[in-house]
Write an enzyme that holds these catalytic residues in place. Sequence first.
Site, short mmCIF file in Angstrom:
data_model
loop_
_atom_site.label_atom_id
_atom_site.label_comp_id
_atom_site.label_asym_id
_atom_site.label_seq_id
_atom_site.Cartn_x
_atom_site.Cartn_y
_atom_site.Cartn_z
N LYS A 210 0.85 -1.35 -0.07
CA LYS A 210 0.10 0.04 -0.59
C LYS A 210 0.86 1.36 0.20
O LYS A 210 1.01 1.86 -0.94
CB LYS A 210 -0.72 0.07 1.22
CG LYS A 210 -2.29 0.94 1.12
CD LYS A 210 -2.98 0.71 2.10
CE LYS A 210 -3.59 2.02 2.34
NZ LYS A 210 -4.52 2.48 3.22
N GLU A 216 10.50 -5.08 4.34
CA GLU A 216 10.52 -6.32 4.07
C GLU A 216 10.36 -5.82 2.37
O GLU A 216 10.96 -6.98 1.93
CB GLU A 216 9.45 -6.63 4.98
CG GLU A 216 10.27 -7.08 6.28
CD GLU A 216 8.98 -5.35 7.52
OE1 GLU A 216 8.96 -4.77 6.76
OE2 GLU A 216 8.74 -6.01 8.22
N GLY A 270 -4.99 -2.26 5.17
CA GLY A 270 -4.51 -3.41 4.18
C GLY A 270 -4.81 -4.08 4.78
O GLY A 270 -5.02 -5.26 3.85
N ARG A 271 -4.81 -4.25 6.12
CA ARG A 271 -6.16 -6.26 6.45
C ARG A 271 -7.17 -6.68 5.53
O ARG A 271 -8.36 -7.54 6.13
CB ARG A 271 -5.53 -6.12 8.16
CG ARG A 271 -6.24 -5.18 8.65
CD ARG A 271 -5.91 -5.24 10.02
NE ARG A 271 -6.90 -3.47 10.64
CZ ARG A 271 -5.55 -2.75 10.87
NH1 ARG A 271 -4.48 -2.56 9.98
NH2 ARG A 271 -6.24 -1.60 11.29
N GLU A 356 -4.37 -6.26 14.90
CA GLU A 356 -4.12 -5.33 14.51
C GLU A 356 -5.29 -4.02 14.09
O GLU A 356 -5.04 -3.39 14.78
CB GLU A 356 -3.16 -5.68 12.90
CG GLU A 356 -2.69 -4.01 12.96
CD GLU A 356 -1.54 -4.54 11.28
OE1 GLU A 356 -1.95 -4.43 10.96
OE2 GLU A 356 -0.50 -4.48 11.54
N HIS A 387 -4.18 -33.35 17.12
CA HIS A 387 -2.65 -34.04 17.34
C HIS A 387 -2.12 -32.69 18.68
O HIS A 387 -0.69 -33.40 18.27
CB HIS A 387 -2.53 -35.15 16.18
CG HIS A 387 -3.35 -35.98 16.34
ND1 HIS A 387 -3.65 -37.14 16.67
CD2 HIS A 387 -4.39 -35.73 15.36
CE1 HIS A 387 -4.98 -38.06 16.08
NE2 HIS A 387 -5.59 -36.73 15.40
N LYS A 497 9.47 -0.62 14.74
CA LYS A 497 9.99 -0.42 12.64
C LYS A 497 11.11 0.83 13.39
O LYS A 497 11.99 -0.14 12.17
CB LYS A 497 8.73 -0.04 12.18
CG LYS A 497 7.77 -0.84 11.37
CD LYS A 497 6.73 0.27 10.78
CE LYS A 497 5.97 -0.85 10.30
NZ LYS A 497 5.03 0.00 9.48
#
Length: 538
Positions: A210, A216, A270-271, A356, A387, A497
């Site tokens: 965005k 990253e 973003g999410r 978030e 399990h 950050k």
Amino acid sequence: MPENLPGAVSPADITTTRAWSALLARPTPPSLRRLFDADAERAERFTFTAADLRVDCSKTHLDDGTLGALLDVARTAGVEQRRDAMFAGERINVTEDRPVLHVALRAPIGTSIAVDGRDVVPDVHGVLDRMAAFADRVRDATFGGARITDVVNIGIGGSDLGPAMATQALAAFAHPRIRSHFVSNVDGADIHRTLSGLDPATTLFVVASKTFTTIETITNATTARGWLVDALGVDAVADHFVAVSTNAEEVAAFGIDTDAMFGFWDWVGGRYSVGSAIGLTLMIAIGPDRFRELLVGMRAVDEHFLGAPLESNVPVLMGMLGVWYADVHGHDTKAVLPYAQELARFPAYLQQLDMESNGKSVRLDGGPVGTSTGPIVWGEPGTNGQHAFYQLLHQGTRIVPVDFIGVARPNHPHQHHHDLLMANLFAQAEALAFGRENPDEPYRHFDGDRPSTMVLLEQLTPSTLGQLIALYEHVVFVQGAVWGINSFDQWGVELGKELAGRIVPELTGSGDEPGDPARPGRHDGSTDALIAWYRERR
Ligand code: F6P
């Protein structure tokens, strides 16, 4: 809450209201066993539908009295008014001064949603059309003389989790030639492993960000670009890189022509962005028609959220159940357990969506929240989780409310497997709810009375996946509205950050000069020692 906050009608703190006190004053609910024994119609009465989703809330402790009290809280908090304000494009994301309009991404042509006086629905469809033309080209045509076999989405957070989750979920609908890859972590192992299996001539990179400033993503995209240029020369970038972003300047600065950029808008969080151009890798995989089916599915649940009365409004009911279990019962985690291997990334996707959004402790008016907010969301697909951690779910000291997700008809031919899977799904919900007495052998005793909600789909398709995504988006919305927080910012990720940015030169510099950022003594003793440890070894 100040009156000038868009969509704000609720009081400053929900915990100070009469509706909240009434909820707290409700008697302790009877056990699930007793609730079922007392009401032969319980399963039917507490099973709801939202579009094609069947949602069975009967194995929670809801009864008519609690339902009424929870809906009073929702009304008092102004959930409906905030919902309407969101759909109307009001600037409900107040700390970033933006509308919150992921719902506009799935608004059909002919509807209209205005932002600053401009109808954004034609813009949305304009981008969708460009994406569709490009996706068809990737699927059918050649690029620089070769057919694309591998699409690498480079993005992180919402620019990764939504499309990665959905591409995996809809693998049965994917183009047979095209493999999709998702690189997100700044850890070089991620891109290294991905690139090592690929042929530059047949690889397309979709750089999805965005902001186009996320360290990253830019680091991974730079490495990918170097890999491509080493093999094919700089001219190949034009054929092998596209960008998805709101930031044309940064896209151009990175070296991707803005003609090869697919845009979206700051009013898409973003999410919440999988239905925007951020879904380009997904669209290439499943094709434009299937992608539009995903949007239609989302829209169907949007309409349900907008139009269904609160008593049968599934996002409201699930959201309020979550508030009740978290704040009144103190169950601070929630497990999301899909009995569908293709939904393996759904819990991770939901972690960002929920945590978030609602991992906040400050209300919209700046005051502290009076109760706990977003739950810790976690989960794994069944039956694998059985399990691993179900022991704790069945006999641990903590109660973990569960959302189970199941599918009637699989997208594979192995019916026997599916019957076993579904038997396990139903058995787990039954065992959690009703347990088993064993006074002689306490270690074999199951208390039961552990709540779960069962979300069932006929089949996992683009449409039903879209419905599932929109359902959870709105559950998160409802809860944020009750807590009076801004579910649409994420300031909590900023400090880490910023500090990482400061530490980078401290790891790599010589530390010899007085002004050198790598000189020791700039942090607390622990952080200085960690940096020194790493510098000695890197
Ligand atoms: O984690 C913080 C965050 O800003 C998320 O909200 C977002 O989805 C992610 O980083 C990636 O941001 P961008 O799409 O701008 O690269």
